[in-house]
Design a protein around this motif. Structure first.
Motif, PDB file in Angstrom:
ATOM      1  N   SER A  22       0.876  -1.162   0.000  1.00 42.42           N
ATOM      2  CA  SER A  22       0.000   0.000   0.000  1.00 42.42           C
ATOM      3  C   SER A  22       0.913   1.210   0.000  1.00 42.42           C
ATOM      4  N   ARG A  23       0.762   2.033  -1.021  1.00 40.95           N
ATOM      5  CA  ARG A  23       1.680   3.156  -1.243  1.00 40.95           C
ATOM      6  C   ARG A  23       3.099   2.590  -1.270  1.00 40.95           C
ATOM      7  N   ASP A  24       4.017   3.101  -0.461  1.00 41.78           N
ATOM      8  CA  ASP A  24       5.391   2.590  -0.440  1.00 41.78           C
ATOM      9  C   ASP A  24       5.633   1.604   0.694  1.00 41.78           C
ATOM     10  N   HIS A  25       4.558   1.137   1.337  1.00 42.99           N
ATOM     11  CA  HIS A  25       4.676   0.229   2.477  1.00 42.99           C
ATOM     12  C   HIS A  25       4.443  -1.199   2.018  1.00 42.99           C
ATOM     13  N   LYS A  26       5.332  -2.094   2.474  1.00 35.72           N
ATOM     14  CA  LYS A  26       5.257  -3.494   2.063  1.00 35.72           C
ATOM     15  C   LYS A  26       5.268  -4.388   3.289  1.00 35.72           C
ATOM     16  N   TRP A  27       4.531  -5.492   3.210  1.00 36.30           N
ATOM     17  CA  TRP A  27       4.530  -6.477   4.268  1.00 36.30           C
ATOM     18  C   TRP A  27       4.141  -7.827   3.701  1.00 36.30           C
ATOM     19  N   VAL A  28       4.294  -8.859   4.513  1.00 31.23           N
ATOM     20  CA  VAL A  28       4.035 -10.235   4.102  1.00 31.23           C
ATOM     21  C   VAL A  28       2.788 -10.747   4.810  1.00 31.23           C
ATOM     22  N   GLY A  36      -1.712 -24.616   6.646  1.00 38.37           N
ATOM     23  CA  GLY A  36      -1.015 -24.885   5.393  1.00 38.37           C
ATOM     24  C   GLY A  36      -0.005 -23.846   4.969  1.00 38.37           C
ATOM     25  N   GLY A  37       0.203 -22.824   5.754  1.00 41.16           N
ATOM     26  CA  GLY A  37       1.165 -21.779   5.411  1.00 41.16           C
ATOM     27  C   GLY A  37       2.515 -22.016   6.055  1.00 41.16           C
ATOM     28  N   THR A  38       3.368 -21.003   5.975  1.00 43.99           N
ATOM     29  CA  THR A  38       4.693 -21.070   6.583  1.00 43.99           C
ATOM     30  C   THR A  38       4.833 -20.090   7.737  1.00 43.99           C
ATOM     31  N   ASP A  39       3.744 -19.436   8.110  1.00 42.89           N
ATOM     32  CA  ASP A  39       3.676 -18.549   9.275  1.00 42.89           C
ATOM     33  C   ASP A  39       4.705 -17.420   9.220  1.00 42.89           C
ATOM     34  N   GLN A  40       4.874 -16.828   8.041  1.00 41.84           N
ATOM     35  CA  GLN A  40       5.829 -15.736   7.877  1.00 41.84           C
ATOM     36  C   GLN A  40       5.202 -14.360   8.054  1.00 41.84           C
ATOM     37  N   GLY A  41       3.916 -14.319   8.359  1.00 40.05           N
ATOM     38  CA  GLY A  41       3.241 -13.052   8.586  1.00 40.05           C
ATOM     39  C   GLY A  41       1.833 -13.298   9.056  1.00 40.05           C
ATOM     40  N   PRO A  42       1.128 -12.239   9.415  1.00 39.19           N
ATOM     41  CA  PRO A  42      -0.266 -12.414   9.823  1.00 39.19           C
ATOM     42  C   PRO A  42      -1.100 -12.906   8.652  1.00 39.19           C
ATOM     43  N   ASN A  43      -2.211 -13.573   8.965  1.00 38.03           N
ATOM     44  CA  ASN A  43      -3.088 -14.022   7.886  1.00 38.03           C
ATOM     45  C   ASN A  43      -4.131 -12.933   7.600  1.00 38.03           C
ATOM     46  N   PRO A  44      -4.902 -13.069   6.538  1.00 38.55           N
ATOM     47  CA  PRO A  44      -5.843 -12.008   6.164  1.00 38.55           C
ATOM     48  C   PRO A  44      -6.849 -11.639   7.247  1.00 38.55           C
ATOM     49  N   VAL A  45      -7.375 -12.610   7.973  1.00 41.93           N
ATOM     50  CA  VAL A  45      -8.359 -12.250   8.998  1.00 41.93           C
ATOM     51  C   VAL A  45      -7.692 -11.544  10.179  1.00 41.93           C
ATOM     52  N   GLU A  46      -6.441 -11.873  10.446  1.00 46.46           N
ATOM     53  CA  GLU A  46      -5.703 -11.133  11.477  1.00 46.46           C
ATOM     54  C   GLU A  46      -5.459  -9.698  11.036  1.00 46.46           C
TER      55      GLU A  46
END
Length: 148
Positions: A22-28, A36-46
């Motif tokens: 979003s704009r110049d901000h990036k996250w995972v 089934g994920g690798t837990d490298q960031g919050p999930n969409p509902v979080e």
């Protein structure tokens, strides 16, 4: 003020992981290993819950002076009930949250009536809370691109 359009973009990073911008901000964004994920960031509902928590928090900071609340510290706690069977289509239940609750704990020496006034104001004007209360969400996918 005129309407303002805010945008975010998600790009697939393999598996269930996405790179968001979003704009110049990036996250995972990723799912926990149990989903089934690798837990490298919050999930969409979080992120939805975090969006509400951060919106309420910004408004506490912004409007505390107008309500004569001197902030020493505060926390916003948000939790939501989600039946995982919904989005996995294992049961005929909603795929989204059935309920979201939040609580604001403010550390202050200001009078309780000032704090109550601040919290009532925030409850009334919070854009994320308002959005979660029932805005329409529409797909713009009329012609998705398909790799040949």
């Amino acid at each position: 003020m005129a309407n303002t359009v805010f945008e975010s973009k998600a790009s697939w990073a393999g598996g269930l992981k996405l790179n968001l911008q979003s704009r110049d901000h990036k996250w995972v964004v990723d799912e926990p290993q149990a989903l089934g994920g690798t837990d490298q960031g919050p999930n969409p509902v979080e992120l939805v819950l975090g969006g509400l928590a951060s919106c309420v928090g910004v408004l506490v900071s912004l409007y505390a002076p107008a309500h004569k609340v001197e902030l020493k510290d505060f926390q916003v706690f948000v939790e939501g009930d989600l039946d995982l069977d919904g989005f996995q289509e294992l049961a005929p239940v909603r795929p989204g949250f059935s309920q979201i609750r939040y609580r604001v704990d403010i550390q202050t020496d200001s009078p309780k009536e000032n704090v109550d006034s601040l919290l009532q104001h925030i409850e009334r004007i919070c854009p994320v809370k308002d959005t979660l209360s029932g805005v329409g969400v529409f797909s713009k996918n009329s012609n998705p691109s398909v790799a040949a």
